[in-house]
Design a protein around this motif. Structure first.
Motif, PDB file in Angstrom:
ATOM      1  N   LEU A 642       0.872  -1.198  -0.073  1.00  0.00           N
ATOM      2  CA  LEU A 642       0.114  -0.056  -0.086  1.00  0.00           C
ATOM      3  C   LEU A 642       0.873   1.439   0.145  1.00  0.00           C
ATOM      4  O   LEU A 642       1.962   1.340   0.712  1.00  0.00           O
ATOM      5  CB  LEU A 642      -0.938  -0.156   1.115  1.00  0.00           C
ATOM      6  CG  LEU A 642      -2.171  -0.600   1.119  1.00  0.00           C
ATOM      7  CD1 LEU A 642      -1.941  -2.218   0.816  1.00  0.00           C
ATOM      8  CD2 LEU A 642      -3.056  -0.439   2.554  1.00  0.00           C
ATOM      9  N   THR A 643       0.682   2.286  -0.940  1.00  0.00           N
ATOM     10  CA  THR A 643       1.450   3.309  -1.248  1.00  0.00           C
ATOM     11  C   THR A 643       0.515   4.518  -1.069  1.00  0.00           C
ATOM     12  O   THR A 643      -0.808   4.465  -1.220  1.00  0.00           O
ATOM     13  CB  THR A 643       2.231   3.291  -2.504  1.00  0.00           C
ATOM     14  OG1 THR A 643       1.480   3.262  -3.408  1.00  0.00           O
ATOM     15  CG2 THR A 643       3.280   2.304  -2.177  1.00  0.00           C
ATOM     16  N   VAL A 644       1.213   5.818  -0.944  1.00  0.00           N
ATOM     17  CA  VAL A 644       0.301   6.862  -1.055  1.00  0.00           C
ATOM     18  C   VAL A 644       0.134   7.235  -2.505  1.00  0.00           C
ATOM     19  O   VAL A 644       0.825   6.965  -3.260  1.00  0.00           O
ATOM     20  CB  VAL A 644       1.111   8.299  -0.358  1.00  0.00           C
ATOM     21  CG1 VAL A 644       0.383   9.423  -0.801  1.00  0.00           C
ATOM     22  CG2 VAL A 644       1.430   8.096   0.873  1.00  0.00           C
ATOM     23  N   PRO A 645      -1.180   7.460  -2.895  1.00  0.00           N
ATOM     24  CA  PRO A 645      -1.428   7.674  -4.297  1.00  0.00           C
ATOM     25  C   PRO A 645      -0.692   8.436  -5.278  1.00  0.00           C
ATOM     26  O   PRO A 645      -0.514   9.533  -4.664  1.00  0.00           O
ATOM     27  CB  PRO A 645      -3.022   8.117  -4.136  1.00  0.00           C
ATOM     28  CG  PRO A 645      -3.703   7.751  -3.035  1.00  0.00           C
ATOM     29  CD  PRO A 645      -2.418   7.658  -2.003  1.00  0.00           C
ATOM     30  N   GLY A 646       0.019   7.927  -6.167  1.00  0.00           N
ATOM     31  CA  GLY A 646       0.819   8.577  -6.848  1.00  0.00           C
ATOM     32  C   GLY A 646       2.280   8.710  -6.424  1.00  0.00           C
ATOM     33  O   GLY A 646       3.167   9.293  -7.143  1.00  0.00           O
ATOM     34  N   LYS A 647       2.755   8.135  -5.340  1.00  0.00           N
ATOM     35  CA  LYS A 647       3.830   8.373  -4.607  1.00  0.00           C
ATOM     36  C   LYS A 647       4.285   6.908  -4.314  1.00  0.00           C
ATOM     37  O   LYS A 647       3.632   5.926  -4.334  1.00  0.00           O
ATOM     38  CB  LYS A 647       3.849   8.947  -3.241  1.00  0.00           C
ATOM     39  CG  LYS A 647       3.119  10.447  -3.383  1.00  0.00           C
ATOM     40  CD  LYS A 647       4.088  11.444  -4.124  1.00  0.00           C
ATOM     41  CE  LYS A 647       3.560  12.921  -4.433  1.00  0.00           C
ATOM     42  NZ  LYS A 647       4.324  13.706  -5.064  1.00  0.00           N
ATOM     43  N   ASP A 648       5.683   6.922  -4.174  1.00  0.00           N
ATOM     44  CA  ASP A 648       6.405   5.560  -3.820  1.00  0.00           C
ATOM     45  C   ASP A 648       6.564   5.161  -2.224  1.00  0.00           C
ATOM     46  O   ASP A 648       7.058   4.253  -1.853  1.00  0.00           O
ATOM     47  CB  ASP A 648       7.554   5.559  -4.536  1.00  0.00           C
ATOM     48  CG  ASP A 648       8.858   6.057  -3.643  1.00  0.00           C
ATOM     49  OD1 ASP A 648       8.388   7.237  -3.058  1.00  0.00           O
ATOM     50  OD2 ASP A 648      10.016   5.788  -3.890  1.00  0.00           O
ATOM     51  N   ARG A 649       5.887   6.334  -1.392  1.00  0.00           N
ATOM     52  CA  ARG A 649       5.982   6.166  -0.040  1.00  0.00           C
ATOM     53  C   ARG A 649       5.085   4.982   0.484  1.00  0.00           C
ATOM     54  O   ARG A 649       3.898   4.850   0.105  1.00  0.00           O
ATOM     55  CB  ARG A 649       5.776   7.238   0.677  1.00  0.00           C
ATOM     56  CG  ARG A 649       5.992   7.240   2.264  1.00  0.00           C
ATOM     57  CD  ARG A 649       5.753   8.617   3.137  1.00  0.00           C
ATOM     58  NE  ARG A 649       4.410   8.868   3.011  1.00  0.00           N
ATOM     59  CZ  ARG A 649       3.612   8.417   3.990  1.00  0.00           C
ATOM     60  NH1 ARG A 649       4.153   7.833   4.924  1.00  0.00           N
ATOM     61  NH2 ARG A 649       2.320   8.779   4.310  1.00  0.00           N
ATOM     62  N   ILE A 650       5.609   4.198   1.432  1.00  0.00           N
ATOM     63  CA  ILE A 650       4.823   2.998   1.690  1.00  0.00           C
ATOM     64  C   ILE A 650       4.137   3.194   2.931  1.00  0.00           C
ATOM     65  O   ILE A 650       4.766   3.549   3.799  1.00  0.00           O
ATOM     66  CB  ILE A 650       5.930   1.700   2.024  1.00  0.00           C
ATOM     67  CG1 ILE A 650       6.962   1.426   0.898  1.00  0.00           C
ATOM     68  CG2 ILE A 650       5.448   0.496   2.473  1.00  0.00           C
ATOM     69  CD1 ILE A 650       7.889   0.435   0.966  1.00  0.00           C
ATOM     70  N   LEU A 651       2.786   2.710   2.937  1.00  0.00           N
ATOM     71  CA  LEU A 651       2.017   2.702   3.960  1.00  0.00           C
ATOM     72  C   LEU A 651       1.947   1.525   4.721  1.00  0.00           C
ATOM     73  O   LEU A 651       1.701   1.267   5.916  1.00  0.00           O
ATOM     74  CB  LEU A 651       0.523   3.321   3.424  1.00  0.00           C
ATOM     75  CG  LEU A 651       0.313   4.675   3.056  1.00  0.00           C
ATOM     76  CD1 LEU A 651      -0.878   4.800   2.307  1.00  0.00           C
ATOM     77  CD2 LEU A 651       0.624   5.660   4.095  1.00  0.00           C
ATOM     78  N   GLY A 652       2.162   0.340   4.036  1.00  0.00           N
ATOM     79  CA  GLY A 652       1.956  -0.885   4.319  1.00  0.00           C
ATOM     80  C   GLY A 652       2.189  -1.992   3.688  1.00  0.00           C
ATOM     81  O   GLY A 652       2.257  -1.788   2.326  1.00  0.00           O
ATOM     82  N   ALA A 653       2.865  -3.123   4.033  1.00  0.00           N
ATOM     83  CA  ALA A 653       3.097  -4.109   3.048  1.00  0.00           C
ATOM     84  C   ALA A 653       2.493  -5.733   3.591  1.00  0.00           C
ATOM     85  O   ALA A 653       2.633  -5.653   5.083  1.00  0.00           O
ATOM     86  CB  ALA A 653       4.498  -4.307   2.704  1.00  0.00           C
ATOM     87  N   THR A 654       1.737  -6.282   2.974  1.00  0.00           N
ATOM     88  CA  THR A 654       1.480  -7.689   3.466  1.00  0.00           C
ATOM     89  C   THR A 654       2.165  -8.715   2.239  1.00  0.00           C
ATOM     90  O   THR A 654       2.243  -8.547   1.184  1.00  0.00           O
ATOM     91  CB  THR A 654      -0.081  -7.763   3.180  1.00  0.00           C
ATOM     92  OG1 THR A 654      -0.721  -7.055   4.079  1.00  0.00           O
ATOM     93  CG2 THR A 654      -0.440  -9.247   3.678  1.00  0.00           C
TER      94      THR A 654
END
Length: 746
Positions: A642-654
């Protein structure tokens, strides 16, 4: 959404433009109001409904669009309607207008700002959730801060608009009353600045600061009242006493010893706690043995024909206990005494905030200490189920004393523990039925994650009973001398169906309850939350300034590494909190369920992101595309980021699949240190490895965000380069070519 924003912006621009083009800004001056005061009163006398209604709407519009002149309108309202009616009308008009301004700012700008400044706004919104109403109330009380700025800024946060409304209504009342009252003397006013004299401003500042001062005084008074019941020791024998010898308690003592503080560890049970003796270590040893059995059973697909494995359960449990003994020295008394920690076996009870009574084999002893850290852990929760007391129930505590493999095992609970142990016993040869009240396994995870695990468990022969409620246990009522668990669930038509599950052993895995009893905490006023954990703040401090808590007893995550994470914060804050405190953060806390396939996650899931109202973008990479997974025949599972829309910053990973917990480490590192998917993609990974799944996931994201316009230009550029006209050159004679070659060599 973008179209609606453009329309809204256009309407606001038209409204603001109309205000200034109409000359209203020039009209709204103190001199004009004083000159037109008589006419205003005449209008009010002739048509009070129209004047009051028009004034109300005008005020709301001006406040909502943040136009200048609201202060003058307040003064005019006092002149027209008097203190009582003027205060009533303007109080509601100004609050509605302020809320409208906040809503407009939220609609137009919050989404784009959260995308660009998510980490900063995340911290701000966390503070708003804790203290937002209190903070807004204080700002409203102090007229030094322009109210229109407060409206716009607070609108960008996650504060509920209803909260914003009623807090603003109360907070703006004193300032509104001052200006409305001044309006009664409109004819004598020389300037608006005269309304707010330095003395009056100082009074407002004191009023605004009063709630903060009062809160601090109340907090200090409350702690002093609790502490005043007891005599503070003239000196202390210890800097810190840690109650509990599990992972949290051990780490707390290690940190204290590293900082040269004098510490004591009081442990009731064996050191290492649940993790070493009944949790992480034995369960992973059992899972490994069960996986070997599964690999033998499935080896034919690799051309290795071993047949059905013969499981010697006694030797399996021997392997489990051997693993415990091998790890035990890491958590031993000898190791910690070697670090300078005094280790005492016994029961601890707080006599007061600074004295801990320890009762053990050596009798009673009272320790004086500057700080106490509660790290007493948790125990398996056993539900109040009729008939359960008539049988011997298995939990994660006593499971490891089993001597024979259960023929029929019912597992109550479909969380991580229930799924891990249920699959392991099924692989070792038990007939396993897993009962879960919810609609999916692993209730905290996303639906697709739980579905992948469910598919595998059913393929391995586990009987899954989802949306099923346990009703009662009937001891001795089953076949072959076993017992019966009576359950209820709804049919597709909504009818309640009653089922009977025969079992030889019942494993309860429905959660864990914090160990808070018997330590004297309740008598000292240390409170617990609804879930039974100790109530501590973000620095892990309790209501008593020198009593802290960490690990399972504090929650909210009952994980070994979460306990260690908290223990560092609790110990450092206790020893050095006078200088600086650290708030514990769980934003990049990983968690792994050690089933097959493993389920690992860090940060937000889709479910959590939606619940929080966080916008996100999903990138998914199936492990069936990974070369290493193909070579090993372990292609089930996926990576989801999961990333910020349009950005490569990670919000979470499964990650779901073989070795998911190991794969997760790269995403945890990235989230902890602000590394985006672009940098993961630019990192060289060895081939072929499982770690390439992280890079491949970043590649999927990059492909979805490739610059199409730039690529179009490049396509045209290379087409031009390939054309004859662009690539034509004047032919070179052979002799000339030979000379040019010789010159280059020289």
């Amino acid at each position: 959404m973008a179209k609606r924003r453009l329309i809204l912006v256009a309407l606001i621009v038209l409204g603001v433009g109309a205000f200034f083009l109409s000359g209203a800004a020039d009209f709204l001056t103190l001199e004009n109001l004083k000159a037109e005061q008589a006419r205003f009163h005449a209008w009010l006398a002739d048509d009070p409904v129209t004047v009051i209604g028009g004034f109300f709407v005008l005020y709301v519009v001006m406040a909502g669009l943040s136009l200048p002149g609201a202060t003058l309108l307040t003064v005019l309202g006092g002149a027209l309607f008097g203190l009582g009616w003027g205060l009533l009308i303007i109080s509601f008009a100004s609050t509605i207008g302020a809320t409208l301004a906040a809503a407009l700012a939220r609609t137009l700008a919050r989404g784009p700002l959260e995308k660009r400044f998510a980490p900063q706004l995340e911290r701000i919104n966390a503070g708003i959730r804790r203290e937002g109403a209190f903070y807004l109330f204080t700002l409203r009380l102090i007229p030094l801060f322009p109210f229109f700025v407060i409206n716009l800024v607070m609108g960008l946060t996650r504060m509920r608009l209803w909260t914003f409304y009623w807090v603003s209504q109360l907070g703006m009342l004193p300032g509104t009353a001052v200006f409305v009252n001044a309006g009664r003397e409109l004819g004598n006013l020389e300037s608006l600045s005269g309304i707010l004299s330095p003395g009056l401003l100082g009074s407002f500042v004191l009023i605004g600061l009063f709630p903060w001062l009062a809160r601090g005084v109340v907090a200090v008074a409350k702690r002093r009242r609790l502490a005043s019941r007891y005599d503070r020791p003239a000196h202390f024998d210890h800097d810190i006493v840690v109650i509990g010898g599990g992972s949290a308690g051990l780490v707390a003592n290690y940190i204290a010893a590293a900082g040269k503080a004098r510490g004591v560890l009081v442990g009731r049970d064996r050191l290492g706690g649940d993790c070493l003796n009944t949790g992480c270590v034995p369960s992973k040893a059992l899972i490994r043995a069960a996986r070997v059995a599964s690999e033998v059973r499935e080896s034919a697909r690799y051309g290795i024909h071993a047949g059905e494995p013969r499981v010697d359960f006694t030797q399996v449990m021997g392997h489990v206990h051997h693993a415990i003994r091998e790890v035990e020295p890491h958590d031993s008394r000898e190791r910690y005494e070697g670090l300078g920690v005094e280790v005492i076996a016994g029961e601890a009870c707080l006599l007061d905030p600074w004295r801990v009574q320890v009762t053990g084999e050596e009798g009673e002893r009272v320790l004086t200490t500057r700080h106490v850290i509660i790290a007493s852990g948790a125990r398996p929760r056993v539900p109040d189920l009729p008939g359960l007391g008539d049988i011997e129930v298995l939990t994660s505590d006593n499971l490891w004393q089993l001597e024979t493999l259960p023929g029929r095992l019912v597992v109550l609970g479909g969380g991580p523990i229930g799924c891990e142990l249920g699959q392991s016993f099924a692989r070792l040869g038990s007939q396993v039925s897993l009962v879960e009240m919810g609609s999916q396994l692993l209730p905290r995870e996303d639906v697709d994650t739980a579905a992948a695990l469910r598919q595998r468990l059913e393929a391995e022969g586990l009987s899954l009973w989802l949306d099923t409620r346990a009703v009662r246990v009937e001891a001795g009522a089953g076949q072959q001398g076993g017992h019966v668990l009576v359950v209820e669930r709804e049919s597709s038509t909504g009818e309640t169906l009653t089922e009977r599950l025969d079992f030889d052993e019942l494993l309860v895995a429905v959660g864990r309850a914090a160990n808070v009893a018997g330590m004297g905490l309740e008598a000292l006023g240390v409170e617990t939350r609804k879930d039974g954990t100790l109530a501590v703040d973000e620095s892990l401090q309790s209501v008593l300034p020198n009593v802290w808590a960490c690990g399972d007893v504090a929650g909210p995550f009952q994980l070994t590494h979460a306990s260690a994470h908290q223990a560092w914060h609790a110990t450092v804050n206790a020893l050095f909190g006078e200088f600086k405190r650290f708030r514990v953060s769980y934003r990049a806390l990983p968690a792994v369920t050690y089933t097959d396939p493993e389920v690992a996650r860090v940060g937000l899931s889709e479910k959590e992101a939606r619940a929080q109202g966080t916008e996100f973008e999903v990138t998914r990479y199936d492990l069936s595309e990974l070369d290493r997974a193909i070579t090993e025949g372990l292609t089930e599972g996926f990576v989801k980021v999961l990333t910020v829309p349009g950005k490569d910053r990670i919000l979470g990973a499964t990650v779901v699949g073989h070795g998911a917990g190991e794969l997760l480490a790269e995403f945890t590192l990235a989230m902890t240190h602000g590394i985006g998917l672009n940098k993961l993609l630019g990192t060289v990974h060895p081939y072929p490895t499982w770690s390439e799944a992280a890079k491949a996931s970043a590649g999927v994201w990059k492909n979805a965000h490739k610059p199409e316009r730039v690529l179009g230009w490049l396509e045209r550029y290379f087409a031009w380069r390939r054309s004859d006209s662009a690539g034509a050159r004047t032919p070179v004679a052979p002799r000339q070519a030979e000379n040019e070659t010789r010159d280059m060599r020289s």
